[in-house]
Design an enzyme around this catalytic site. Sequence first.
Site, PDB file in Angstrom:
ATOM      1  N   CYS A 198       0.802  -1.221   0.000  1.00 44.70           N
ATOM      2  CA  CYS A 198       0.000   0.000   0.000  1.00 44.70           C
ATOM      3  C   CYS A 198       0.833   1.270   0.000  1.00 44.70           C
ATOM      4  O   CYS A 198       0.328   2.333  -0.256  1.00 44.70           O
ATOM      5  CB  CYS A 198      -0.940  -0.003   1.195  1.00 44.70           C
TER       6      CYS A 198
HETATM    7  C1  LIG Z   1       0.205  -5.387   2.292  1.00 46.91           C
HETATM    8  S1  LIG Z   1       1.342  -6.712   2.421  1.00 46.91           S
HETATM    9  C2  LIG Z   1       0.327  -8.098   2.020  1.00 46.91           C
HETATM   10  C3  LIG Z   1      -0.461  -8.645   3.158  1.00 46.91           C
HETATM   11  C4  LIG Z   1      -1.124  -9.960   2.875  1.00 46.91           C
HETATM   12  N1  LIG Z   1      -1.999  -9.913   1.736  1.00 46.91           N
HETATM   13  C5  LIG Z   1      -1.896 -10.444   4.096  1.00 46.91           C
HETATM   14  O1  LIG Z   1      -3.129 -10.404   4.082  1.00 46.91           O
HETATM   15  O2  LIG Z   1      -1.270 -10.864   5.090  1.00 46.91           O
HETATM   16  C6  LIG Z   1       2.324  -6.536   0.968  1.00 46.91           C
HETATM   17  C7  LIG Z   1       3.392  -7.615   0.777  1.00 46.91           C
HETATM   18  O3  LIG Z   1       4.015  -7.425  -0.501  1.00 46.91           O
HETATM   19  C8  LIG Z   1       5.324  -7.919  -0.408  1.00 46.91           C
HETATM   20  N2  LIG Z   1       6.107  -7.401  -1.552  1.00 46.91           N
HETATM   21  C9  LIG Z   1       6.557  -6.135  -1.746  1.00 46.91           C
HETATM   22  N3  LIG Z   1       7.232  -6.037  -2.911  1.00 46.91           N
HETATM   23  C10 LIG Z   1       7.196  -7.264  -3.482  1.00 46.91           C
HETATM   24  C11 LIG Z   1       7.733  -7.816  -4.690  1.00 46.91           C
HETATM   25  N4  LIG Z   1       8.416  -7.050  -5.554  1.00 46.91           N
HETATM   26  N5  LIG Z   1       7.518  -9.119  -4.953  1.00 46.91           N
HETATM   27  C12 LIG Z   1       6.829  -9.898  -4.099  1.00 46.91           C
HETATM   28  N6  LIG Z   1       6.309  -9.436  -2.918  1.00 46.91           N
HETATM   29  C13 LIG Z   1       6.487  -8.143  -2.617  1.00 46.91           C
HETATM   30  C14 LIG Z   1       5.788  -7.431   0.960  1.00 46.91           C
HETATM   31  O4  LIG Z   1       6.880  -8.191   1.432  1.00 46.91           O
HETATM   32  C15 LIG Z   1       4.504  -7.579   1.796  1.00 46.91           C
HETATM   33  O5  LIG Z   1       4.505  -8.795   2.520  1.00 46.91           O
END
Ligand SMILES: C[S@@+](CC[C@H](N)C(=O)[O-])C[C@H]1O[C@@H](n2cnc3c(N)ncnc32)[C@H](O)[C@@H]1O
Length: 331
Positions: A70
């Site tokens: 986000c």
């Molecule tokens: C808002 S959190 C998601 C939360 C999850 N949907 C939950 O309900 O627990 C966003 C996630 O995106 C991951 N993220 C960020 N950049 C990324 C990338 N380039 N590739 C894969 N994951 C990524 C972060 O590590 C983080 O865990």
Amino acid sequence: MRAISLFSGCGGLDHGFHQAGFNIVYANDIAPSVKATYEANLGKIDIRDICNVNEDELPDCDLILAGVPCQPFSNAGNRGSMADKRGTLFSQVIRIVDNKKPKVVLFENVRGFLSSKDDNGQPMPERIRYELKQHGYNLYFKLLNASDYGVPQNRHRVIMIGVRDDVDAEFIFPEPREDKSTLTVGNVISLPIAKGEKQEIWNLSPQSKTIAKHIPEGGSWKNVPYEALPPRLKKIRNNMQKYRSPNFYRRFGRNEIMGTITAAATPENSGILHPLEDRRYSVREIARFQSFPDDFKFIGATTSQKYKMIGNAVPAVFALHIANKIRDDLF
Ligand SMILES: C[S@@+](CC[C@H](N)C(=O)[O-])C[C@H]1O[C@@H](n2cnc3c(N)ncnc32)[C@H](O)[C@@H]1O
């Protein structure tokens, strides 16, 4: 009902969908710190940057879950939107949707997303609607509050559901539940901790601890005498109008509903102070505010990483309500 989960984190969204009967056939996140937790509760997760994952490697699916980070759209941070590299993670999801052509794709984002613009000045929801339309999906979106769906926390999130345009059904967001009387902080913290479980707590800084001592249950930094404030907060107190009267160090009372649990878990901005003790809520307590069941394990990460993954999660019960509605309306 086969689901691919992108940006899975510790699995709040996935837990809800799993409970509703979806089979998570592939999960991905870039952060190694979520691996042990995700795998202890849900199943295998591929730890890689999604930009480096070829869509042909992924299994077929009927649903794609995309809790895209986000930050680019958050009111709290720098609102770089699409110009921010993370903004382009939306395009990564579109790339995979285009290859798998699932029936449904779900995006979740913060409230600030609604007023964010892409690099051409177009409002983000309209941009997403346009992008999805180009790929054969109709978009439904709505700002929802998790506490309307049985979660003991006021947490506003935009849920966007893209439905493949040959699906002959309409999606209607679930109706809010009316009774919130059981969702209080008091109810959450009075439940006993499971036998043998150690309370894991991220210590406050000495400065936050001193400030906390002046704040009564239900209060905030407004209760702290001027002399006891650090210089930065004195400066803000001196000119509250300029700083738009921030409500720092909110300490929710036992008769209130908790505010939004954040990934940073700073006492200044997140209501993370326990109402009766001068400390942060424990890992288990914030997991409860996020409606994770008590048998959900948080392991293989540092304490602050656990606060982060829990704060990042979609509340599991909120996810379950949406998942049930998607299953009933669209599958
Ligand atoms: C808002 S959190 C998601 C939360 C999850 N949907 C939950 O309900 O627990 C966003 C996630 O995106 C991951 N993220 C960020 N950049 C990324 C990338 N380039 N590739 C894969 N994951 C990524 C972060 O590590 C983080 O865990």
